[in-house]
Design a protein around this motif. Structure first.
Motif, PDB file in Angstrom:
ATOM      1  N   THR A 157       1.170  -1.554  -0.081  1.00  0.00           N
ATOM      2  CA  THR A 157       0.081  -0.634  -0.065  1.00  0.00           C
ATOM      3  C   THR A 157       0.754   1.447  -0.008  1.00  0.00           C
ATOM      4  O   THR A 157       1.837   1.680   0.867  1.00  0.00           O
ATOM      5  N   GLU A 212      -6.485   5.107  -1.950  1.00  0.00           N
ATOM      6  CA  GLU A 212      -7.248   5.487  -0.868  1.00  0.00           C
ATOM      7  C   GLU A 212      -6.953   5.609   0.387  1.00  0.00           C
ATOM      8  O   GLU A 212      -7.502   6.290   1.086  1.00  0.00           O
ATOM      9  N   TRP A 213      -6.031   6.045   0.537  1.00  0.00           N
ATOM     10  CA  TRP A 213      -5.047   6.275   1.632  1.00  0.00           C
ATOM     11  C   TRP A 213      -4.190   7.614   1.935  1.00  0.00           C
ATOM     12  O   TRP A 213      -4.214   7.701   0.656  1.00  0.00           O
ATOM     13  N   ARG A 259      -7.714  -0.280  14.100  1.00  0.00           N
ATOM     14  CA  ARG A 259      -7.585   1.239  14.414  1.00  0.00           C
ATOM     15  C   ARG A 259      -6.674   2.018  15.028  1.00  0.00           C
ATOM     16  O   ARG A 259      -6.317   3.295  14.620  1.00  0.00           O
ATOM     17  N   VAL A 314     -10.732  13.632   5.858  1.00  0.00           N
ATOM     18  CA  VAL A 314     -11.658  12.941   6.073  1.00  0.00           C
ATOM     19  C   VAL A 314     -13.099  13.135   5.015  1.00  0.00           C
ATOM     20  O   VAL A 314     -13.183  11.822   4.517  1.00  0.00           O
ATOM     21  N   SER A 340      -9.503   6.812  10.575  1.00  0.00           N
ATOM     22  CA  SER A 340      -9.256   5.304   9.866  1.00  0.00           C
ATOM     23  C   SER A 340      -8.661   4.799  10.725  1.00  0.00           C
ATOM     24  O   SER A 340      -8.662   3.633  11.262  1.00  0.00           O
ATOM     25  N   ARG A 341      -7.243   5.481  11.468  1.00  0.00           N
ATOM     26  CA  ARG A 341      -5.880   4.297  12.237  1.00  0.00           C
ATOM     27  C   ARG A 341      -5.816   5.541  12.918  1.00  0.00           C
ATOM     28  O   ARG A 341      -5.113   6.557  12.227  1.00  0.00           O
ATOM     29  N   MET A 372     -11.333  10.172   1.445  1.00  0.00           N
ATOM     30  CA  MET A 372      -9.957   9.909   1.570  1.00  0.00           C
ATOM     31  C   MET A 372     -10.424   8.221   3.014  1.00  0.00           C
ATOM     32  O   MET A 372     -10.197   8.995   3.856  1.00  0.00           O
ATOM     33  N   LYS A 373      -9.145   7.349   3.205  1.00  0.00           N
ATOM     34  CA  LYS A 373      -8.474   6.933   4.712  1.00  0.00           C
ATOM     35  C   LYS A 373      -7.913   7.301   4.976  1.00  0.00           C
ATOM     36  O   LYS A 373      -7.248   7.520   4.660  1.00  0.00           O
ATOM     37  N   LYS A 389      -6.507  11.809  -3.811  1.00  0.00           N
ATOM     38  CA  LYS A 389      -7.157  10.552  -4.065  1.00  0.00           C
ATOM     39  C   LYS A 389      -7.714  10.463  -5.687  1.00  0.00           C
ATOM     40  O   LYS A 389      -7.853   9.515  -6.802  1.00  0.00           O
ATOM     41  N   GLN A 420      -4.823   8.178   7.820  1.00  0.00           N
ATOM     42  CA  GLN A 420      -3.906   7.377   9.154  1.00  0.00           C
ATOM     43  C   GLN A 420      -3.491   8.185  10.023  1.00  0.00           C
ATOM     44  O   GLN A 420      -3.070   9.556   8.881  1.00  0.00           O
ATOM     45  N   TYR A 455       1.633   4.801   0.743  1.00  0.00           N
ATOM     46  CA  TYR A 455       0.684   5.785   1.371  1.00  0.00           C
ATOM     47  C   TYR A 455       1.158   6.951   1.690  1.00  0.00           C
ATOM     48  O   TYR A 455       2.288   7.575   2.006  1.00  0.00           O
TER      49      TYR A 455
END
Length: 242
Positions: free
Chosen positions: A2, A45-46, A122, A70, A97-98, A74-75, A40, A77, A4
């Protein structure tokens, strides 16, 4: 693996610091949410977000900007100042999300264990290392704690995601510390996200090669190289998909 893309926020703006030094700041955008929207649009996605003011002061200062990120869909972190349960809860309530716990994780395993018991996947732990030792409080202080030993302890209490940052390479565009990233991944069963030093496409390729040997090294944070246009996010995402 992934990808980021990273947004560091200081005084409401998207910035990058050289090796975490507050006096070595480059401002890239006045609206972090607009930066997130470009990520995005590229297919990400993140997004990895750090509240730098929160990291230095011990309490988040840029939640309005993070909430706007947010809202892009998007997710997120997010780390920076997550040093008690109330702050973690607030971040989760605005849609993060996290949540990444760093300084407090180095101080209290029980705090992390309680968060993991309540919030599960999370919760992530950020391990920031300088010459193999854990640095805290926005990298201002270096502890005597061995980074690998901390990783093992976090893994043992059930942390599902570890973010390992090599401070010596962060923001330097000199390439990641591949040996350190592989060593951390070898030491734990948790997912490991590599951070620090990505300067070109080949750096991500090299980390992906490590992933073949250590499948839990399954993420990489890319910051300054994106802003300096040394890498293209859509290309990195395509590389990952391939």
């Amino acid at each position: 693996m992934t990808i980021y893309p990273a947004i560091d926020i200081k005084n409401g703006r998207a910035v990058r610091l050289l090796q975490g030094r507050a006096d070595q700041e480059t401002v890239y955008a006045t609206n972090p949410a607009e930066v997130a929207a470009t990520f995005k649009a590229a297919g990400s996605e993140w997004v990895h977000v750090v509240d730098l003011d929160g990291a230095f002061a011990g309490s988040p200062h840029n939640l309005a900007q993070i909430e706007a990120i947010v809202a892009t869909g998007m997710k997120v972190q997010m780390g920076g100042g997550m040093r008690d349960r109330a702050k973690v809860m607030r971040a989760l309530e605005i849609g993060v999300s996290r949540v990444v716990v760093g300084t407090r994780a180095a101080e209290s395993e029980s705090f992390v264990a309680e968060l993991v018991a309540e919030f599960g996947q999370r919760i992530a732990v950020g391990i920031d290392a300088k010459a193999g030792k854990v640095a805290v409080k926005g990298w201002v202080d270096t502890t005597g704690v061995d980074a690998i030993e901390m990783a093992k302890r976090m893994d043992a209490i059930g942390v599902s995601t570890l973010i390992y940052t090599d401070i010596g390479t962060d923001g330097m565009l000199t390439g990641p510390n591949l040996a350190a990233q592989e060593e951390i991944a070898h030491a734990v069963t948790a997912h490991v996200i590599a951070s620090g030093g990505v300067s070109k496409r080949e750096d991500v390729v090299a980390l992906a090669e490590i992933e073949k040997r250590r499948p839990n090294l399954d993420g990489v944070i890319v910051g300054k190289a994106l802003y300096e246009k040394r890498v293209d996010l859509a290309d990195l995402l395509h590389l990952r998909a391939g």
